[in-house]
Motif scaffolding. Structure first.
Motif, PDB file in Angstrom:
ATOM      1  N   GLY A  16       0.821  -1.199   0.000  1.00 24.95           N
ATOM      2  CA  GLY A  16       0.000   0.000   0.000  1.00 24.95           C
ATOM      3  C   GLY A  16       0.856   1.251   0.000  1.00 24.95           C
ATOM      4  N   HIS A  17       1.895   1.239   0.834  1.00 24.57           N
ATOM      5  CA  HIS A  17       2.833   2.360   0.863  1.00 24.57           C
ATOM      6  C   HIS A  17       3.571   2.482  -0.478  1.00 24.57           C
ATOM      7  CE1 HIS A  17       2.281   2.445   5.247  1.00 24.57           C
ATOM      8  NE2 HIS A  17       2.846   3.631   5.215  1.00 24.57           N
ATOM      9  N   LEU A  22       4.305   5.414  -5.727  1.00 21.47           N
ATOM     10  CA  LEU A  22       4.282   5.487  -7.181  1.00 21.47           C
ATOM     11  C   LEU A  22       3.277   6.514  -7.700  1.00 21.47           C
ATOM     12  CD1 LEU A  22       4.411   1.776  -8.423  1.00 21.47           C
ATOM     13  CD2 LEU A  22       6.146   3.530  -8.777  1.00 21.47           C
ATOM     14  N   LEU A  23       2.122   6.571  -7.077  1.00 21.31           N
ATOM     15  CA  LEU A  23       0.991   7.305  -7.659  1.00 21.31           C
ATOM     16  C   LEU A  23       0.776   8.696  -7.074  1.00 21.31           C
ATOM     17  CD1 LEU A  23      -1.548   4.338  -7.821  1.00 21.31           C
ATOM     18  CD2 LEU A  23      -0.129   5.247  -9.682  1.00 21.31           C
ATOM     19  N   GLU A 144      -1.824   3.781 -18.413  1.00 28.81           N
ATOM     20  CA  GLU A 144      -1.982   5.206 -18.161  1.00 28.81           C
ATOM     21  C   GLU A 144      -1.869   5.510 -16.670  1.00 28.81           C
ATOM     22  OE1 GLU A 144      -5.265   8.800 -18.895  1.00 28.81           O
ATOM     23  OE2 GLU A 144      -5.555   6.827 -19.812  1.00 28.81           O
ATOM     24  N   LEU A 145      -2.392   4.603 -15.835  1.00 33.38           N
ATOM     25  CA  LEU A 145      -2.316   4.778 -14.384  1.00 33.38           C
ATOM     26  C   LEU A 145      -0.873   4.932 -13.921  1.00 33.38           C
ATOM     27  CD1 LEU A 145      -3.624   4.614 -11.492  1.00 33.38           C
ATOM     28  CD2 LEU A 145      -3.284   2.122 -11.650  1.00 33.38           C
ATOM     29  N   PHE A 146       0.016   4.094 -14.444  1.00 31.24           N
ATOM     30  CA  PHE A 146       1.415   4.086 -14.001  1.00 31.24           C
ATOM     31  C   PHE A 146       2.352   4.837 -14.943  1.00 31.24           C
ATOM     32  CE2 PHE A 146      -0.311   0.226 -11.913  1.00 31.24           C
ATOM     33  CZ  PHE A 146      -0.029   0.576 -10.606  1.00 31.24           C
ATOM     34  N   LEU A 151       7.460   1.644 -12.843  1.00 34.47           N
ATOM     35  CA  LEU A 151       6.807   0.338 -12.932  1.00 34.47           C
ATOM     36  C   LEU A 151       6.416   0.119 -14.386  1.00 34.47           C
ATOM     37  CD1 LEU A 151       5.496  -2.251 -11.860  1.00 34.47           C
ATOM     38  CD2 LEU A 151       3.471  -0.894 -11.260  1.00 34.47           C
ATOM     39  N   TYR A 152       7.012  -0.885 -15.004  1.00 37.28           N
ATOM     40  CA  TYR A 152       6.754  -1.211 -16.400  1.00 37.28           C
ATOM     41  C   TYR A 152       5.908  -2.474 -16.475  1.00 37.28           C
ATOM     42  CZ  TYR A 152      10.252   2.279 -17.525  1.00 37.28           C
ATOM     43  OH  TYR A 152      10.939   3.465 -17.641  1.00 37.28           O
TER      44      TYR A 152
END
Length: 300
Positions: A16-17, A22-23, A144-146, A151-152
């Motif tokens: 979660g962390h 990342l986001l 699109e989110l990442f 993160l690939y």
């Protein structure tokens, strides 16, 4: 930054962390934690679920069904449920099976599996995964989110194959820890990798996945990461078992062994390395002798 997605992260543990790291700053985040600590203020599911474009399940497999059943009536029809859970619940089901059973075709869902060590993600190192889903639109949404992160991801339609690859790799990772603790060498590691992948491919096909599915990021990639990293929980479990320790022996791989046995998910007779690991977990004694016995059986 574009407007982005509204993402509901379920679970505020290690992953979660990592997903927050990342986001954050790229997407609008809500975070729910059932048992919040350290003054963390969790959102409520009733408030956050109806607003979400994507629900990111950073939870073990066990609570998936309860949470999915609770939020399913609240979600927008276009909301994507995305899980990174790499274990089985107490009914012996994967996250994909839980999603399929509860959501069916009423709600889009997908699975994200591969080498994604949380500590490395939070240190801004690279991470890699396969996205298991049935359509390219879902894949494009997650890309699109990442987008812009390290993160690939790549797409696969073999949801069953990657689900069982990533679940079972935690079992096989333990034998690498055993071998390292016993100082059996790099040659042994190579032997174990070939044997583990051979059995993984056979079991995945038995469970309905496609041949060769374990030879990609969710299988081989994640197995190498988990089996060789000194920070890996399952590698350390293998070391503990080789020292004949039994206290603190728990984790997704241990639970998977229990579920395979309890629910008879597949016949283990044809998978000698899997059986060796199960026997050691059941009674961690004479591990070196048992590995010798396994080798004599395979190469006799």
């Amino acid at each position: 930054m574009t407007e982005g997605f509204r993402v509901l992260i379920l679970g505020y543990g290690e992953m979660g962390h990592a997903m927050e790291h990342l986001l954050k700053g790229r997407q609008q985040l809500d975070i729910w934690e059932k048992y919040p600590r350290d003054n963390f203020l969790s959102v409520t599911l009733e408030d956050a679920a109806p607003l979400a474009d994507i629900v990111l399940f950073c939870l073990p497999a066990n609570p998936h069904r309860e949470v999915v059943e609770k939020i399913a009536p609240l979600l927008k029809k276009t909301c994507l449920c995305l899980s990174i859970a790499k274990g089985l619940d107490d009914a012996g089901q994967t996250a994909a099976q839980i999603f399929a059973g509860v959501l069916g075709s009423q709600q889009p869902y997908s699975l994200l599996y591969g080498p994604m060590i949380s500590e490395e993600i939070r240190a801004d190192r690279y991470a890699f995964a396969q996205l298991g889903c049935g359509d390219i639109d879902t894949y494009n949404k997650v890309r699109e989110l990442f987008q812009g992160t390290r993160l690939y991801i790549e797409h696969t339609q073999d949801v069953t194959g990657i689900s069982w690859s990533v679940v079972l790799k935690n079992v096989y990772a333990m034998v690498f820890g055993m071998a390292d603790e016993l100082q059996l060498g790099d040659n042994m590691r190579g032997c174990l990798l070939v044997a583990a992948l051979r059995e993984l491919d056979q079991i995945v096909r038995k469970m309905g996945g496609k041949a060769g599915s374990p030879y990609h990021l969710a299988g081989l990639g994640d197995l190498i990461t988990t089996a060789t990293s000194e920070a890996s929980h399952h590698h350390e479990l293998g070391r503990m078992l080789a020292r004949e320790e039994i206290r603190g022996i728990d984790g997704e791989g241990i639970h998977t062994l229990d579920m395979v046995s309890q629910h008879r998910l597949f016949n283990t007779a044809g998978y000698p390395l899997f059986r060796l690991i199960h026997e050691v977990v059941s009674s961690p004694k004479g591990v070196h002798k048992r590995i010798n016995g396994y080798l004599q059986q395979i190469y006799s």
